[in-house]
Design an enzyme around this catalytic site. Structure first.
Site, PDB file in Angstrom:
ATOM      1  N   TYR A  94       0.854  -1.193   0.000  1.00 54.04           N
ATOM      2  CA  TYR A  94       0.000   0.000   0.000  1.00 54.04           C
ATOM      3  C   TYR A  94       0.884   1.234   0.000  1.00 54.04           C
ATOM      4  CZ  TYR A  94      -3.309   3.560   1.458  1.00 54.04           C
ATOM      5  OH  TYR A  94      -4.069   4.699   1.510  1.00 54.04           O
TER       6      TYR A  94
ATOM      7  N   GLU B 178      -3.500   7.587  -4.250  1.00 48.52           N
ATOM      8  CA  GLU B 178      -3.450   6.287  -3.581  1.00 48.52           C
ATOM      9  C   GLU B 178      -3.125   5.177  -4.580  1.00 48.52           C
ATOM     10  OE1 GLU B 178      -7.085   4.293  -2.105  1.00 48.52           O
ATOM     11  OE2 GLU B 178      -6.133   4.354  -0.144  1.00 48.52           O
TER      12      GLU B 178
END
Ligand code: ADP
Ligand code: MG
Length: 391
Positions: free
Chosen positions: A109, A197
């Site tokens: 992530y 993101e």
């Protein structure tokens, strides 16, 4: 302003960020054509909506033939996808992205955002990519690391080393991480992003870092500097009421309560929403008509509120400073004459030309409940809505 994954990847590509090859498609035929242009033999068909969580909801499918690309394209286009991020109403799939399938060794992530507390851009990284990052933050917060970039120095080699260390990367992969964070930072600043993101960022079987998903939100206040980004706007993804409000320069945000609010000044609007909550109902919107609203803008605002089916009552709360109460009253009366009024309306006016304003409302023949102060107004509209709900 948000954009689709395929657009975000296109933006990142301009900065050299490694992303998989892919082609957007608006029809099944286009999806087949796109797949034929890709090397195969693994393709990924990805629904393009402004929300994540598509994978778990059937909006991302890895397939191994053109026939299956066709099948999935057929299934997804026109489908209303309900994911953890769309809310129960879901979002209709109108575009697809057909992408090269990657063989994934590991998923990470990585995101970047403007940290308001430090006024700096912060990267957030975790080895626990691909899944629910909120869950990771809740259960194992130590697995999430922040890397803060000082604007005075910009991105430095030590940020890259910190990222590599966080993700447990060494050798050439550590080098790739250093380059990646630099490219992402450059893109973030150059395009005035508010949020970026990458989930997942992956290591492929051939030991390359690759951004497999990308989500970007831009700072709306800086959009005037980026006509190329504004062009990527997809109005079908946005709230109709908010689009309509933006045409009239109204600060309007849809919320999920039952009481429509028309207020001037952001502070008074916040206080109005708070006091509605205090008395046990919830606001259906935030609306600041601004200090210099005209009769036309007030009427437009009122129409947007009344068109919302969730609205069971309306509270007009105006403090006339620069704004004059009679202008507000005229706007409300004009709008009601135009579209009618099917729910209770409480009006509280105070300040400049308040007597004139009250006179206009009282002589209008409208069924208006008038209130003396904010507390009284909130109580009256909440009572009226509760009565309506009970009936
Ligand atoms: P979402 O976050 O909306 O669920 P993603 O783009 O992250 O959508 O895709 C979900 C999952 O699908 C990823 O975590 C990854 O495992 C897989 N995936 C996505 N794109 C590819 C691709 N090009 N090749 C292989 N797997 C992919
Ligand atoms: Mg994702």
């Amino acid at each position: 302003m948000n954009i689709h994954e395929y657009q975000a990847k296109q933006v990142l590509r301009e900065f050299g960020v490694p992303v998989a090859r892919g082609i957007p498609a608006f029809t099944v035929a286009e999806a087949i054509k796109a797949a034929k242009e890709l090397p195969g033999p693994v393709y990924v068909v990805k629904a393009q909506i402004h929300a994540g969580g598509r994978g778990k909801a059937g909006g991302v499918k890895v397939v191994k033939s053109i026939e299956d690309v066709e099948k999935e394209a057929q299934r997804m286009l026109g489908l209303t996808l309900v994911t953890k991020q769309t809310g129960p109403a879901g979002k209709e799939v109108r575009r697809l992205y057909v992408e090269d399938g990657s063989s994934i060794e590991k998923e990470f992530y990585l995101s970047a955002l403007v940290d308001r507390e430090t006024s700096k851009i912060a990267f957030v990284a975790s080895t626990e990519g691909g899944m629910d990052i909120e869950q990771v933050a809740h259960d194992t917060p130590e697995k999430i690391v922040q890397i803060v970039v000082d604007p005075a120095t910009g991105i430095m080699p030590h940020h890259g080393r910190a990222l590599a260390q966080t993700l447990g990367l060494t050798g050439d992969l550590a080098k790739q991480a250093g380059k990646l964070i630099e490219q992402l930072y450059t893109a973030f600043v150059a395009k005035d992003m508010a949020m970026l993101e990458i989930n997942p960022l992956v290591i492929t079987k051939d030991q390359k870092l690759l951004c497999l998903d990308a989500k970007i939100g831009f700072d709306s206040n800086a959009l005037y500097r980026h006509p190329d980004i504004v062009e990527l706007r997809d109005l079908t993804e946005e709230d109709e009421k908010e689009i309509e409000a933006s045409k009239f320069d109204l600060n309007y945000i849809t919320l999920d309560g039952t009481i429509g609010c028309m207020v001037n000044g952001a502070g008074l609007a916040m206080a109005t929403m708070d006091i509605i909550k205090l008395y046990g109902e919830a606001p259906a919107n935030f609306l600041d008509v601004g200090g210099s609203a005209t009769k036309e803008r007030v009427a437009a605002a009122f129409k947007i509120i009344t068109a919302d089916k969730a609205v069971k009552g309306i509270l007009v709360n105006i403090f006339g400073g620069i704004m004059k109460c009679d202008v507000i009253a005229e706007g409300v009366v004009a709008a009601v004459k135009d579209v009618g009024l099917k729910v209770p309306l409480v009006v509280r006016l105070e300040g400049t030309n308040v007597d004139k304003g009250k006179e206009i409302i009282n002589n209008s023949g409208l069924d208006v409940i008038s209130a003396d102060d904010l507390d009284d107004a909130a109580k009256k509209i909440v009572d009226a809505v509760k009565k309506l709900k009970a009936a």
